[in-house]
Design an enzyme around this catalytic site. Structure first.
Site, PDB file in Angstrom:
ATOM      1  N   THR A 158      13.860  16.226 -15.673  1.00 32.30           N
ATOM      2  CA  THR A 158      14.474  17.606 -14.507  1.00 32.30           C
ATOM      3  C   THR A 158      13.773  18.715 -15.035  1.00 32.30           C
ATOM      4  OG1 THR A 158      16.440  17.670 -16.145  1.00 32.30           O
ATOM      5  CG2 THR A 158      16.370  16.041 -14.199  1.00 32.30           C
ATOM      6  N   ASN A 159      14.663  19.833 -15.320  1.00 36.25           N
ATOM      7  CA  ASN A 159      14.273  21.081 -15.735  1.00 36.25           C
ATOM      8  C   ASN A 159      14.426  21.425 -17.149  1.00 36.25           C
ATOM      9  OD1 ASN A 159      15.024  21.045 -12.749  1.00 36.25           O
ATOM     10  ND2 ASN A 159      12.959  22.076 -13.035  1.00 36.25           N
ATOM     11  N   CYS A 162      14.363  20.547 -10.108  1.00 38.66           N
ATOM     12  CA  CYS A 162      13.444  19.334  -9.783  1.00 38.66           C
ATOM     13  C   CYS A 162      13.762  18.009 -10.306  1.00 38.66           C
ATOM     14  CB  CYS A 162      12.114  19.686  -9.818  1.00 38.66           C
ATOM     15  SG  CYS A 162      11.461  21.083  -8.924  1.00 38.66           S
ATOM     16  N   THR A 163      13.402  16.950  -9.954  1.00 38.75           N
ATOM     17  CA  THR A 163      13.610  15.741 -10.676  1.00 38.75           C
ATOM     18  C   THR A 163      12.206  14.755 -10.497  1.00 38.75           C
ATOM     19  OG1 THR A 163      16.106  15.643 -10.580  1.00 38.75           O
ATOM     20  CG2 THR A 163      14.787  13.692 -11.360  1.00 38.75           C
ATOM     21  N   ARG A 165      21.172  16.710 -14.188  1.00 33.24           N
ATOM     22  CA  ARG A 165      20.995  15.650 -13.260  1.00 33.24           C
ATOM     23  C   ARG A 165      20.268  14.506 -13.999  1.00 33.24           C
ATOM     24  NH1 ARG A 165      17.028  18.846 -11.404  1.00 33.24           N
ATOM     25  NH2 ARG A 165      17.780  20.484 -12.519  1.00 33.24           N
TER      26      ARG A 165
END
Lengths: 118, 255
Positions: free
Chosen positions: B179-180, B1-2, B193
């Site tokens: 992000t993660n 996810c972002t 990312r």
């Protein structure tokens, strides 16, 4: 193709996205009993939810060579469903009733975040 | 996810996210797609939660999932959740404790749902998200309704181990991107990312910030990838909320 191999430039031409990609809206009334408040939403998406869970079940079966593990987890989760706090417990019971998907599988779907983290 | 929190030069705060899910849950060799990701996309729905006929908050769901991953309370705050994997304090122990009857921790989706239903302000939401014991770690990205509000809460199971406020963000106080991976550590080298996302945000700049440019950033590879299911765009002050199913056409990274 992993991200490290990509050097694509920043996009500037993607907005507005096509209207076909817009997500459909539904109202959910918090004044309604939890057991019925999601029925119109899941009734419209029941085949998609069923397909998703079936795909996940197939994945686990291929991974382990048997359906036993998925069924065991789903059955065990049915036993702990009464420990889920309200109103979420009743909401899940309602979703299970409308879709015909066993409660343990609906609970697994709803704790997927923790389960995948595990 | 972002997830991205960004403020334009007029002080308007935008909150947006890509929800990526399905890594390692089966790969379709013919279509070159993640199977669960493809099956998730048709289940996406937007929900207006109403009480006494009034909208309490709006959110994007996978139908059948009652927790909250992306939501907006008009005029109050916005919230997105990014997953966090942590070897110390993973969900394993929490789930075992729950099954054995120790139930003082909260399932993530139920906590965020409670926050959206009951918190009345950015500060109250932040307090609930930082102070509630959970079954698994997570990143909470919380946006407010006034200038400089917005933070990223890095959660372990027991507490917030970091709250990254916009006011404290070095070099680019006008936006935060999550992000993660913990923001104070480098991301995993094969899943970066963050660097391309930051590069695109800086290239767009604060003056041009808005739904269009945030969507363009979130549609740039590898921020957009084969795990991306949808992009949501939110603006707390006006209550605007849009979400779009996303697909990433080849050539596209697998995560």
């Amino acid at each position: 193709f992993v991200p490290a191999q990509f050097t694509q430039e920043c996009r500037s031409d993607t907005y507005p996205p096509p209207s076909s990609s817009e997500v459909e809206w539904f109202d959910v009334s918090l004044d309604e009993a939890p057991i019925i408040r999601w029925r119109h939403v899941v009734a419209r998406r029941q085949s998609q939810i069923r397909d998703l869970l079936l795909q996940f079940k197939n994945f686990i079966r291929q991974l382990t060579g048997s359906s036993v593990y998925f069924n065991l987890v789903a059955r065990s989760l049915t036993l702990i469903a009464p420990t889920v706090p309200q109103p979420y417990q009743d909401e899940m019971v309602g979703i299970s009733t409308v879709t015909g998907i066993p409660l343990g599988e609906i609970l697994l779907y709803n704790i997927f975040y923790e389960a995948t983290n595990l | 996810c972002t997830s991205v929190l960004a403020e334009d030069s007029k002080g308007v705060l935008y909150h947006a996210r890509n929800l990526d899910f399905g890594l390692f849950f089966g790969w379709d060799k013919a279509k070159k797609t993640w199977l669960v990701t493809e099956y998730l996309r048709p289940t996406i729905v937007n929900i207006r939660f109403k009480k006494s006929g009034q909208t309490v908050f709006m959110s994007t769901h996978f139908a059948g999932y009652v927790g909250i991953l992306t939501a907006l309370k008009p005029g109050r705050f916005s919230l997105t959740v990014n997953s966090r994997n942590s070897l110390d304090g993973s969900s394993t122990l929490g789930i075992i404790e729950w099954i054995l009857g120790k139930r003082d921790a909260v399932w993530m989706g139920f906590l965020t749902r409670r926050v959206m239903e009951t918190a009345d302000s950015y500060a109250q939401a932040k307090q609930m998200l930082t102070g509630t014991k959970m079954l698994a770690p997570a990143y909470f990205i919380l946006g407010g309704n006034s200038t400089m509000q917005g933070c990223i809460i890095t959660r372990s199971r027991n507490a917030a181990i970091d709250v990254w406020e916009r006011s404290a963000a070095a070099n680019h106080t006008w936006y935060l991107l999550q992000t993660n991976y913990d923001h104070w550590k480098p991301p995993f080298v094969l899943d970066d990312r963050r660097t391309p996302g930051n590069k695109c945000m800086m290239a767009k700049g604060q003056a041009s910030m808005g739904f269009k440019e945030i969507f363009n950033v979130l549609s740039s590879i590898p921020v957009l990838n084969k795990l991306t299911t949808y992009t949501a765009l939110m603006r707390v002050d006006t209550g605007e909320y849009h979400s779009y199913r996303q697909t990433c056409k080849d050539p596209c990274p697998i995560w």
